[in-house]
Design a protein around this motif. Structure first.
Motif, PDB file in Angstrom:
ATOM      1  N   LEU A   1      39.815  42.017  35.932  1.00 27.07           N
ATOM      2  CA  LEU A   1      38.566  41.135  36.001  1.00 27.07           C
ATOM      3  C   LEU A   1      38.612  40.468  37.373  1.00 27.07           C
ATOM      4  CD1 LEU A   1      38.971  39.471  32.595  1.00 27.07           C
ATOM      5  CD2 LEU A   1      37.329  41.541  33.290  1.00 27.07           C
ATOM      6  N   ASN A   2      37.633  40.189  38.194  1.00 30.50           N
ATOM      7  CA  ASN A   2      37.403  39.626  39.211  1.00 30.50           C
ATOM      8  C   ASN A   2      36.432  38.301  39.089  1.00 30.50           C
ATOM      9  OD1 ASN A   2      38.531  41.888  41.001  1.00 30.50           O
ATOM     10  ND2 ASN A   2      36.800  42.807  39.941  1.00 30.50           N
ATOM     11  N   PHE A   3      36.872  37.298  39.391  1.00 33.12           N
ATOM     12  CA  PHE A   3      36.237  36.071  39.164  1.00 33.12           C
ATOM     13  C   PHE A   3      35.865  35.450  40.432  1.00 33.12           C
ATOM     14  CE2 PHE A   3      38.694  36.120  35.208  1.00 33.12           C
ATOM     15  CZ  PHE A   3      37.729  35.716  34.073  1.00 33.12           C
ATOM     16  N   HIS A   4      34.710  34.846  40.438  1.00 26.35           N
ATOM     17  CA  HIS A   4      34.247  34.480  41.967  1.00 26.35           C
ATOM     18  C   HIS A   4      33.646  32.980  41.550  1.00 26.35           C
ATOM     19  CE1 HIS A   4      34.072  38.276  43.756  1.00 26.35           C
ATOM     20  NE2 HIS A   4      33.910  38.711  42.543  1.00 26.35           N
TER      21      HIS A   4
ATOM     22  N   CYS B   1      39.250  35.859  42.488  1.00 24.11           N
ATOM     23  CA  CYS B   1      40.566  35.650  41.722  1.00 24.11           C
ATOM     24  C   CYS B   1      40.687  36.702  40.877  1.00 24.11           C
ATOM     25  CB  CYS B   1      40.594  34.431  41.069  1.00 24.11           C
ATOM     26  SG  CYS B   1      42.011  34.165  40.116  1.00 24.11           S
ATOM     27  N   ILE B   2      41.778  37.898  40.811  1.00 24.89           N
ATOM     28  CA  ILE B   2      41.853  39.129  40.058  1.00 24.89           C
ATOM     29  C   ILE B   2      42.822  38.724  38.983  1.00 24.89           C
ATOM     30  CG2 ILE B   2      42.604  41.434  40.284  1.00 24.89           C
ATOM     31  CD1 ILE B   2      41.794  41.364  43.356  1.00 24.89           C
ATOM     32  N   VAL B   3      42.239  39.153  37.968  1.00 26.02           N
ATOM     33  CA  VAL B   3      43.228  38.931  36.662  1.00 26.02           C
ATOM     34  C   VAL B   3      43.366  40.465  36.119  1.00 26.02           C
ATOM     35  CG1 VAL B   3      43.286  37.985  34.303  1.00 26.02           C
ATOM     36  CG2 VAL B   3      42.548  36.864  36.210  1.00 26.02           C
ATOM     37  N   SER B   4      44.519  40.990  36.189  1.00 20.96           N
ATOM     38  CA  SER B   4      44.858  42.322  35.768  1.00 20.96           C
ATOM     39  C   SER B   4      45.320  42.368  34.385  1.00 20.96           C
ATOM     40  CB  SER B   4      45.934  43.007  36.468  1.00 20.96           C
ATOM     41  OG  SER B   4      46.383  44.154  35.998  1.00 20.96           O
ATOM     42  N   ASN B   5      44.968  43.688  33.748  1.00 23.15           N
ATOM     43  CA  ASN B   5      45.351  43.860  32.258  1.00 23.15           C
ATOM     44  C   ASN B   5      45.970  45.148  32.410  1.00 23.15           C
ATOM     45  OD1 ASN B   5      45.836  43.545  29.610  1.00 23.15           O
ATOM     46  ND2 ASN B   5      43.861  44.607  29.047  1.00 23.15           N
TER      47      ASN B   5
END
Length: 749
Positions: A702-705, A722-726
């Protein structure tokens, strides 16, 4: 992959609450008769339980405090979601005037309804107030022990210069028990008073309505006075312009005996507070008696008016103005209790029409409370705090209906001044938006010409230049421009801000009118695109030292008659209307013409550098839950900081943040690429809570801006993600330099 125990607990609590509520109301429906008051209390209690459960286990929500123990323990001030509960807009310095004050006490279905969702909610249903120019004090009321205003109301009130108060209330037998604990000693009453003051200061609101609505033991009365006195002292120390207002219920002998006025039986409480809010069952002579009893503090007595009409003077409802006229003649102030009556009782034909009709009766008998704006820069997109879409500079980033009072901008007065032979009406429209979710819609005919008073203001200008911009819709059939009323030395000047190439001419006999053409044409490529239907007009004025006193929208169908326009400005007692009817608003009659105004910006500086500010993410702790083989959900709180807090040497600060998301590796459902971020929501603090966001199981990242917006209404650059990896059981968060812009969103959270 790991399962979050916290998320599972939250889901179980929601299921339990839903089932419990279903069973309770199933039982109630089978009873032969039950008191409506009891049903109301059960509904309020259920809402409180749901609110508490959501706050502890899910999205941050505003909520009251129900026990003295929680107050003493500073439950909310120590809450991990405290940042979401604080008002983010400071109250401008108010210069108190010696005149009648209008207090609005907001009581709607027990409180904490749609307004409890501090980040907003789906759907645009909810009570909204837009007649702030008539309000001096706003009180948020519920029947909980400590009622804390949701931050949306704090922010909306403060943007309009209105102080916002919470409520401390004790009632009936339980209230008497609470009072015995509260007033057990001088130490306890001072401690609880200090905690209330700290709570108001910490969460950004401006004082308290104190309502002791139960009998008080005679021996405890000195400590009740001490509690009130200490609360007032602490509030004034922490916030010099704060208020502590006493409700007329208990007498100085401890009896529960509503006096309905200021007299010898409640004067001692008035002496140690900033005002008295009387009960509603007063008679005509009591207003003048109260003024005489108050002496020089006569405008600190608020004669209570119950809008629901429960034994209130004048009858309430659309006759509330009868009570206000008597209060004003008696030289005291007034307090309107539960003006959301219009919304709660579904007054016909629509909320907007009924609300405007109700407040127009108030405006006819009560003076305007304040001028707005009071300083530059000034920006408004006329956003009421709800809408059917979200737009940023004319581009729709979401088509989901929403409700978020923190997004409300400075509301216009919308007083129409038109030639009697030229029909012209105005409304707020959600069918289009340049910014936010609203615009002003003007409706007239082929011969319409007139003015719409947007703002009464008193803004000193001490710089050489003023920069303005406003926008109109590309499909407008009525012409719209802006008129500024400027005072310079001893003269008054009307400045007309018209489009580039306009043929508007000022007769040589008119020395007090200036026409200023826009500095450049709109970008035709942007104008003709499907995503942007607005024409932006920008002007640069060189007026020198002056003062801005009024702002009008000017509309005309063919040619603008400047001479007639000036006569309207000089004599605004001509035909006035403030509301459009449903039949005209929705009319397809070809003789009915429309025009839209999307925003207005006035500043002493040029637009800021769009690459600002520099936002740095502070990390997050994502929690994943597998919903099914195909779907999972994520919950997290994004937090960030600003390396550069302002955009220029001026006063244009970053005050609002739009949050977007893009998903990598997703192949099921609605696929969204990194280059296509979708709109998630708006925050007015440097944090954003995401709860149970549904994601395809094939999504790996997921990439949050975040995009900051300043007080001038201008957006900054979209951040790097802000990258959230799963990809494993230990999700990570880091920065990436690949940046992309927002587009149309079909799945807003």
């Amino acid at each position: 992959m790991y399962f979050s125990v916290r998320v599972l607990r939250r889901r179980k609590v929601r299921v339990f609450i839903a089932e419990a509520r279903r069973r309770v109301f199933a039982i109630l429906s089978k009873l032969p008769a039950i008191c409506s008051c009891c049903i109301w209390r059960i509904q309020v209690a259920t809402a409180m339980v749901e609110s508490a459960a959501e706050s502890e286990y899910g999205s941050p929500v505003a909520q009251p405090i129900d026990t003295l123990a929680d107050l003493a323990g500073q439950k909310l001030l120590k809450s991990p979601v405290r940042e979401f509960l604080e008002g983010s807009v400071p109250l401008p310095l108010n210069i108190e005037a010696k005149r009648p004050q209008l207090l609005v006490c907001h009581d709607y279905k027990g409180g904490y309804q749609e307004d409890k969702w501090v980040q907003g909610r789906k759907g645009m249903e909810g009570y909204v107030l837009w007649h702030w120019h008539l309000v001096d004090v706003f009180v948020y009321f519920s029947h909980s022990l400590v009622t804390i205003p949701p931050p949306g109301w704090i922010n909306a009130g403060h943007k309009h210069g209105v102080p916002v108060l919470g409520t401390f209330i004790t009632e009936w037998a339980r209230g008497a028990s609470v009072c015995r604990e509260l007033l057990a000693s001088a130490e306890t009453c001072c401690m609880y008073a200090s905690q209330l003051a700290d709570l108001a200061y910490g969460l950004g609101f401006d004082g308290w309505l104190v309502n002791i609505e139960n009998k008080v033991d005679t021996k405890d009365l000195p400590r009740l006075h001490l509690f009130l006195q200490h609360l007032r002292q602490c509030m004034h120390t922490l916030k010099p312009n704060s208020d502590v207002i006493w409700y007329d219920a208990v007498t100085d002998e401890g009896d529960l005996d509503w006096q309905n006025c200021l007299n010898e039986k409640n004067r001692s409480f008035f002496a140690v507070s900033d005002g008295l809010f009387t009960n509603y069952t007063w008679s005509e002579g009591m207003a003048k008696l109260s003024a005489n009893a108050a002496g020089e503090r006569n405008f600190e007595v608020y004669m209570g008016v119950d809008v629901f009409g429960r034994n209130t003077f004048g009858g309430g409802g659309f006759d509330c103005d009868k009570a206000l006229k008597v209060a004003r003649e008696g030289e005291v102030s007034a307090a309107l209790f539960a003006p959301a009556w219009v919304y709660e009782t579904n007054q016909p034909p629509s909320f907007e029409i009924a609300q405007s009709r109700w407040w127009s009766r108030i405006e006819d008998c009560w003076p305007i409370a304040r001028c707005s704006p009071i300083a530059l820069p000034f920006f408004t997109d006329f956003n009421r705090g709800c809408g059917t879409r979200v737009a940023v500079e004319g581009k729709e980033v979401s088509t989901q209906p929403w409700f978020n009072l923190s997004c409300q901008n400075l509301q216009p007065i919308l007083k129409v001044i038109a030639l009697s032979e030229s029909p012209l009406e105005v409304s707020m429209s959600h069918e289009a938006a340049y910014s936010g979710g609203s615009c002003i819609k003007l409706t007239g005919s082929d011969d319409s010409q007139g003015l719409v008073l947007l703002y009464e203001c008193n803004v000193p200008v001490k710089t050489r230049e003023i920069h303005t911009s406003y926008c109109v819709h590309v499909d407008d059939q009525l012409h719209i421009c802006i008129a500024l009323i400027i005072h310079r030395e001893s003269s008054r000047i009307v400045v007309l801000l018209v489009e580039e190439g306009s043929q508007v001419q000022v007769p040589s006999t008119l020395k007090n009118c200036v026409v200023q053409q826009a500095t450049r044409k709109a970008d035709l490529e942007t104008l003709n695109s499907e995503s942007n239907k607005w024409i932006v007009r920008k002007h640069v004025l060189e007026l020198g030292i002056c003062a801005l006193s009024q702002i009008y929208a000017v509309t005309y169908s063919h040619e603008l008659d400047v001479k007639k326009l000036i006569s309207l400005v000089e004599d605004n007692t001509l035909t006035t209307r403030t509301l459009i009817t449903d039949s005209v608003a929705g009319s397809k009659d070809p003789e009915i013409l429309h025009g839209m105004l999307g925003h207005l910006r006035i500043s002493t500086e040029r637009e800021h550098d769009r690459e600002l500010p520099n936002i740095v993410f502070e990390g997050c702790e994502p929690q994943w839950t597998q919903k099914s083989e195909a779907w999972k959900s994520v919950s997290l709180t994004l937090r960030w900081g600003l390396v550069q807090m302002h955009s220029s040497p001026g006063n244009c600060q970053w005050v609002q943040y739009h949050v977007y998301i893009s998903k990598d590796g997703e192949s099921r459902g609605c696929s969204v690429s990194r280059g296509d971020p979708e709109f998630l929501g708006v925050s007015v603090v440097k944090a954003f809570s995401v709860q149970d966001l549904l994601i395809s199981s094939s999504c790996t990242m997921l990439n949050f801006h975040v995009q900051a917006h300043c007080t001038c209404g201008l957006p900054g650059a979209l951040t790097a993600p802000c990258i959230v990896s799963n990809s494993n059981s230990n999700p990570s968060s880091h920065l990436d330099s690949d940046i992309s812009g927002p587009v149309l969103n079909k799945h807003a959270v």
